[in-house]
Design a protein around this motif. Structure first.
Motif, PDB file in Angstrom:
ATOM      1  N   HIS A  67      11.735   7.295 -16.947  1.00  0.00           N
ATOM      2  CA  HIS A  67      12.401   8.378 -16.227  1.00  0.00           C
ATOM      3  C   HIS A  67      11.902   8.614 -14.807  1.00  0.00           C
ATOM      4  O   HIS A  67      12.459   9.455 -14.106  1.00  0.00           O
ATOM      5  CB  HIS A  67      12.280   9.680 -17.030  1.00  0.00           C
ATOM      6  N   SER A  68      10.892   7.900 -14.383  1.00  0.00           N
ATOM      7  CA  SER A  68      10.309   8.137 -13.066  1.00  0.00           C
ATOM      8  C   SER A  68      11.235   7.682 -11.942  1.00  0.00           C
ATOM      9  O   SER A  68      11.805   6.597 -11.994  1.00  0.00           O
ATOM     10  CB  SER A  68       8.982   7.393 -12.929  1.00  0.00           C
ATOM     11  N   PRO A  69      11.326   8.492 -10.879  1.00  0.00           N
ATOM     12  CA  PRO A  69      12.116   8.091  -9.716  1.00  0.00           C
ATOM     13  C   PRO A  69      11.358   7.136  -8.792  1.00  0.00           C
ATOM     14  O   PRO A  69      11.932   6.608  -7.851  1.00  0.00           O
ATOM     15  CB  PRO A  69      12.400   9.422  -9.014  1.00  0.00           C
ATOM     16  N   VAL A  70      10.052   6.949  -9.056  1.00  0.00           N
ATOM     17  CA  VAL A  70       9.237   6.047  -8.223  1.00  0.00           C
ATOM     18  C   VAL A  70       8.566   5.007  -9.108  1.00  0.00           C
ATOM     19  O   VAL A  70       8.557   5.115 -10.335  1.00  0.00           O
ATOM     20  CB  VAL A  70       8.163   6.834  -7.421  1.00  0.00           C
ATOM     21  N   SER A  71       7.983   4.009  -8.468  1.00  0.00           N
ATOM     22  CA  SER A  71       7.299   2.946  -9.200  1.00  0.00           C
ATOM     23  C   SER A  71       6.107   3.514  -9.975  1.00  0.00           C
ATOM     24  O   SER A  71       5.461   4.461  -9.532  1.00  0.00           O
ATOM     25  CB  SER A  71       6.784   1.880  -8.229  1.00  0.00           C
ATOM     26  N   VAL A  72       5.863   2.905 -11.132  1.00  0.00           N
ATOM     27  CA  VAL A  72       4.747   3.326 -11.984  1.00  0.00           C
ATOM     28  C   VAL A  72       3.903   2.107 -12.297  1.00  0.00           C
ATOM     29  O   VAL A  72       4.430   1.065 -12.705  1.00  0.00           O
ATOM     30  CB  VAL A  72       5.260   3.943 -13.308  1.00  0.00           C
ATOM     31  N   MET A  73       2.601   2.218 -12.100  1.00  0.00           N
ATOM     32  CA  MET A  73       1.675   1.158 -12.477  1.00  0.00           C
ATOM     33  C   MET A  73       0.877   1.635 -13.677  1.00  0.00           C
ATOM     34  O   MET A  73       0.236   2.676 -13.625  1.00  0.00           O
ATOM     35  CB  MET A  73       0.707   0.809 -11.356  1.00  0.00           C
ATOM     36  N   ALA A  86       5.703  11.580  -4.244  1.00  0.00           N
ATOM     37  CA  ALA A  86       4.828  10.435  -4.517  1.00  0.00           C
ATOM     38  C   ALA A  86       5.560   9.121  -4.270  1.00  0.00           C
ATOM     39  O   ALA A  86       6.757   9.000  -4.532  1.00  0.00           O
ATOM     40  CB  ALA A  86       4.325  10.492  -5.958  1.00  0.00           C
ATOM     41  N   ASP A  87       4.822   8.145  -3.770  1.00  0.00           N
ATOM     42  CA  ASP A  87       5.334   6.790  -3.599  1.00  0.00           C
ATOM     43  C   ASP A  87       5.089   5.953  -4.850  1.00  0.00           C
ATOM     44  O   ASP A  87       5.751   4.946  -5.080  1.00  0.00           O
ATOM     45  CB  ASP A  87       4.624   6.076  -2.436  1.00  0.00           C
ATOM     46  N   MET A  88       4.081   6.377  -5.638  1.00  0.00           N
ATOM     47  CA  MET A  88       3.638   5.587  -6.788  1.00  0.00           C
ATOM     48  C   MET A  88       2.931   6.511  -7.763  1.00  0.00           C
ATOM     49  O   MET A  88       2.248   7.442  -7.347  1.00  0.00           O
ATOM     50  CB  MET A  88       2.683   4.488  -6.317  1.00  0.00           C
ATOM     51  N   ILE A  89       3.123   6.221  -9.054  1.00  0.00           N
ATOM     52  CA  ILE A  89       2.347   6.875 -10.110  1.00  0.00           C
ATOM     53  C   ILE A  89       1.477   5.787 -10.728  1.00  0.00           C
ATOM     54  O   ILE A  89       1.968   4.721 -11.091  1.00  0.00           O
ATOM     55  CB  ILE A  89       3.255   7.486 -11.193  1.00  0.00           C
ATOM     56  N   MET A 133       0.838  -1.179   0.000  1.00  0.00           N
ATOM     57  CA  MET A 133       0.000   0.000   0.000  1.00  0.00           C
ATOM     58  C   MET A 133       0.886   1.245   0.000  1.00  0.00           C
ATOM     59  O   MET A 133       2.006   1.217   0.461  1.00  0.00           O
ATOM     60  CB  MET A 133      -0.902  -0.011   1.220  1.00  0.00           C
ATOM     61  N   PHE A 134       0.325   2.334  -0.499  1.00  0.00           N
ATOM     62  CA  PHE A 134       1.089   3.553  -0.700  1.00  0.00           C
ATOM     63  C   PHE A 134       0.405   4.740  -0.025  1.00  0.00           C
ATOM     64  O   PHE A 134      -0.808   4.829   0.016  1.00  0.00           O
ATOM     65  CB  PHE A 134       1.268   3.809  -2.193  1.00  0.00           C
ATOM     66  N   LYS A 135       1.227   5.658   0.464  1.00  0.00           N
ATOM     67  CA  LYS A 135       0.716   6.822   1.183  1.00  0.00           C
ATOM     68  C   LYS A 135       0.396   7.989   0.249  1.00  0.00           C
ATOM     69  O   LYS A 135      -0.541   8.745   0.480  1.00  0.00           O
ATOM     70  CB  LYS A 135       1.743   7.262   2.231  1.00  0.00           C
TER      71      LYS A 135
END
Length: 141
Positions: free
Chosen positions: A132-138, A104-107, A1-3
């Protein structure tokens, strides 16, 4: 889960949020924040801009903000922890910059079905964000 989840949407295309919005809500921690992002494309060319009415981009930004507010009322009425953002510029760059700005924790975003010829010629926005994202992408299809 992501905040903190960023969900970029194109209000003109339901496909940009129809499956991505429920997925983002499922992934969001209790008490977390869902950040909706609408992007107003940068005209990018002074010659093109000279043909647009004075104040065009500012009005487009204001209209996007209002439309995002209407979207939240219509699709997420009563849901706590929703924030809207209006970006301006190139889509993928704006998504990544906003993700960094809000930590962001997630995109979570929609993606078109694969099309090798189109991807070869012009890379999709989702592909650029993933690379290029620094965070995980779904990506949702």
């Amino acid at each position: 889960m992501f905040k903190t989840i960023l969900l970029p949407i194109d209000l003109q295309h339901e496909s940009s949020w129809k499956t991505a919005l429920p997925a983002a809500r499922r992934l969001l921690d209790e008490g977390g924040t869902l950040h909706l992002l609408g992007v107003v494309h940068d005209v990018g060319n002074a010659w093109v801009a000279s043909y647009l009415p004075k104040g065009y981009e500012q009005r487009a930004l204001e209209e996007m903000k209002a439309q995002l507010g209407d979207f939240v009322s219509r699709e997420l009425g009563g849901v706590a922890g929703v924030t809207t953002h209006v970006g301006h510029g190139h889509v993928a760059e704006t998504i990544i910059a906003t993700a960094e700005k809000i930590s962001a924790d997630m995109i979570v975003m929609a993606a078109h079905p694969p099309d090798e010829l189109r991807t070869f010629r012009v890379s999709s926005q989702a592909d650029r964000v993933v690379r290029h994202s620094p965070v995980s992408v779904m990506l949702m299809r």
